[in-house]
Every structure is written in structure tokens, then in C-alpha cells.
Design a protein around this motif. Structure first.
Motif: not given
Length: 105
Positions: A5-10, A19-21, A76-81, A98-100
Motif C-alpha cells: 500500500t506504500t508508494n515506495s519499497i524500502q 502504469g495503473v492496474i 512490484a505493485i505499489v500504492g495498492v488500495t 488498484m495500484g501502480t
């Protein structure tokens, strides 16, 4: 594949945004088949069945999202809601995610 769900991966660098999926499916909230009058009155089995149905639908939606990301070449998929909404008279739910999709280094 990392799904977050985060916008980055540590510790990882995002090198490309693909793109958004999105993914969507319906889930049956209550399964009242085989319930006795007493069970229907207490609703304990119905609530358990509804919770299990929602959890299963969430997992299926995430699997579909992951498959789409893999097709695009994502790592990866980031920003998942995720969203769960009642579709028809409290018996059917729509579950979406959805996510990026991104490429990592």
C-alpha cells in the motif's frame, strides 16, 4: 512479487512506472444454504460465511492484480488500495483493487 500500500519499497529503487492496474470481482456476502432455523436466527454461520467470502474475494482480486503486473513485466505493485462495496441488497459485494505496476532495481 511485492504488493504494498506504500508508494515506495524500502531498500529498493523504482526504475520504471508501467502504469495503473485494476482488478474487480463480485463476492457473495451470505451463504444461507443448509442453515437450520436456529442457525438462521442466530446468524452465526451466516456472518462467518460472509467474512470468509470477503477474505477470499480480496485474495482473488490481489491474485488477478499480480497476474496483470507480471504480464507487463513488473516486479512490484505499489500504492495498492482496496475497496469493498455492497452491490445488491446486502447479499453481493463488489471487491476492487488498484495500484501502480513498477520495475525495481
Amino acid at each position: 512479487m511485492i504488493i504494498t500500500t506504500t508508494n515506495s519499497i524500502q531498500g529498493r529503487e523504482i526504475t520504471q512506472y508501467l502504469g495503473v492496474i485494476t482488478s474487480f470481482m463480485y463476492a457473495k456476502l451470505f451463504d444461507t444454504k443448509g442453515l437450520s432455523f436456529k442457525d438462521s436466527f442466530s446468524m452465526s454461520k451466516v456472518y462467518k460465511s460472509g467474512e470468509e467470502g470477503i477474505d477470499a474475494a480480496k485474495q482473488e482480486v490481489l491474485k488477478k492484480l499480480e497476474a496483470k503486473a507480471k504480464e507487463m513485466g513488473a516486479h512490484a505493485i505499489v500504492g495498492v488500495t482496496m475497496d469493498v462495496e455492497v452491490i445488491s441488497q446486502n447479499t453481493k459485494l463488489g471487491v476492487s483493487a488498484m495500484g501502480t505496476a513498477v520495475v525495481l532495481r
